[in-house]
Design an enzyme around this catalytic site. Structure first.
Site, short mmCIF file in Angstrom:
data_model
loop_
_atom_site.label_atom_id
_atom_site.label_comp_id
_atom_site.label_asym_id
_atom_site.label_seq_id
_atom_site.Cartn_x
_atom_site.Cartn_y
_atom_site.Cartn_z
N GLY A 19 1.06 -1.07 0.00
CA GLY A 19 -0.05 -0.12 0.18
C GLY A 19 0.87 1.33 -0.21
CD GLU A 20 4.22 2.45 3.19
OE1 GLU A 20 5.03 3.07 2.68
OE2 GLU A 20 4.24 1.83 4.28
#
Length: 368
Positions: A325-326
């Protein structure tokens, strides 16, 4: 719950209607690509990406201006039901790590020249002392949708508006390409349920290991989410915003509002993995034209993402087994977007380089 509606009051500021990105210029764009000094189609997906960028910007000479990566963070009440091996406190701890420059997304943004903006959409812990984190907090995390709707109608609308407002500011400052990421313990549960209820895909195909569940943990997560879906028989797949309010997260709702708004402003939208794609699924069910503006950067290793991409008709640029993610997939794919624009603007054409085309050579041979 009163059904949420998509109307002029969806955003706090006027939103222009979405128009298909390819409404004009398609023939001229294709000619420009095809007459570069290469065989037809030889640059594969880069050609598709160049074409899309031209159509989004409505120009034959696209540019990438002030690229940003926006990470929305929030906590989820469903995390209390044991669907993640990590405690909810990790969300706030990771936001602090983003602010300190120590996360993977910080590294990749620095490497590729993306400006990172971190948004507190609804983290439970207090982050007021953390510099560099924008406060757009709707609440201290959502409620557990095992027992009640994750958020109220008003909270959902507030989150949508907050996401849109951030994009308004970026656009006004000259940004025309924006990538999206997220952070939130428990948010793969929200994304999995949204995929299930909006597409009818079997829940078992949508639920994955998230941050690293073992086999027993995965089965518990599946059982909890099946029970949660059964607890909301009043929710209709024909009302995407009601689905979002019932099963979503504050960061997912802000992502939805942000991507919708970016498309309305004809910005190029870089889409990360499973969670961001789930937010986009909601936006696309509101207005399918939003997909014209989206570059799918990666296929996550999370189990449901390939089904989500199929539902969106998407072909991602990267398949690296990412599941962080991120916005990491966006940051890693951004150089490919740069390359697509660069070849279109800088590569010689057959005519300018004095190179014979295959068609011209064939015609000359026939004349002889």
């Amino acid at each position: 719950m009163t059904p949420l509606s998509l109307g002029s009051d969806l955003f706090a500021v006027p939103v222009p209607p979405l128009v298909p990105a390819g409404s004009t210029l398609p023939a001229a764009v294709q000619h420009r690509i095809d007459t570069k000094t290469k065989p037809l189609g030889a640059l594969g997906q880069l050609e598709d990406l160049a074409r899309q960028t031209c159509l989004v910007q409505q120009t034959l000479t696209p540019t990438l201006q002030r690229p940003h990566l926006v990470v929305f963070a929030a906590d989820h009440g469903i995390a209390a039901e044991g669907v993640s091996p990590y405690p909810a406190e990790v969300t706030g701890q990771m936001v602090r790590n983003f602010a300190a420059g120590g996360a993977a997304i910080n590294v990749f943004c620095r490497q590729h020249g993306l400006t990172l903006q971190v948004i507190n959409a609804g983290v439970a812990s207090d982050l007021t002392d953390v510099p560099g984190v924008r406060d757009a907090r709707v609440g201290a995390g959502t409620r557990s949708f095992l027992h009640q709707a994750a958020m109220s109608e008003a909270e959902c609308q507030q989150a949508l508006n907050a996401g849109a407002a951030i994009i308004n500011e970026l656009h006004a400052a000259g940004c025309n390409v924006v990538g999206f990421g997220e952070m939130g313990i428990g948010n793969t549960s929200s994304a999995a349920v949204l995929l299930h209820v909006l597409t009818g895909q079997p829940l078992a195909h949508c639920v994955g290991r998230g941050t690293g569940l073992d086999d027993a943990g995965l089965q518990r997560k599946l059982a909890v989410l099946a029970q949660a879906v059964a607890a909301h028989p009043e929710v209709s797949a024909s009302n995407p915003l009601q689905m979002l309010a019932t099963f979503g997260g504050f960061e997912i709702a802000q992502l939805c509002g942000a991507m919708y708004r970016a498309a309305a402003l004809r910005m190029l939208v870089l889409v990360d993995g499973f969670i961001v794609s789930a937010a986009l699924l909601v936006a696309a069910r509101l207005e399918p034209t939003v997909l014209d503006y989206c570059v799918f950067c990666t296929q996550s290793a999370e189990a449901g993402h390939r089904h989500l991409l199929a539902a969106l008709g998407a072909r991602p640029l990267l398949q690296l087994g990412l599941r962080l993610g991120e916005g990491t997939g966006c940051a890693l794919a951004y150089p490919l977007v740069q390359s697509a624009v660069a070849f279109l603007n800088e590569m010689a054409s057959f005519e300018s380089a004095g190179v014979s085309t295959a068609t011209a050579e064939a015609s000359a041979a026939e004349a002889r």
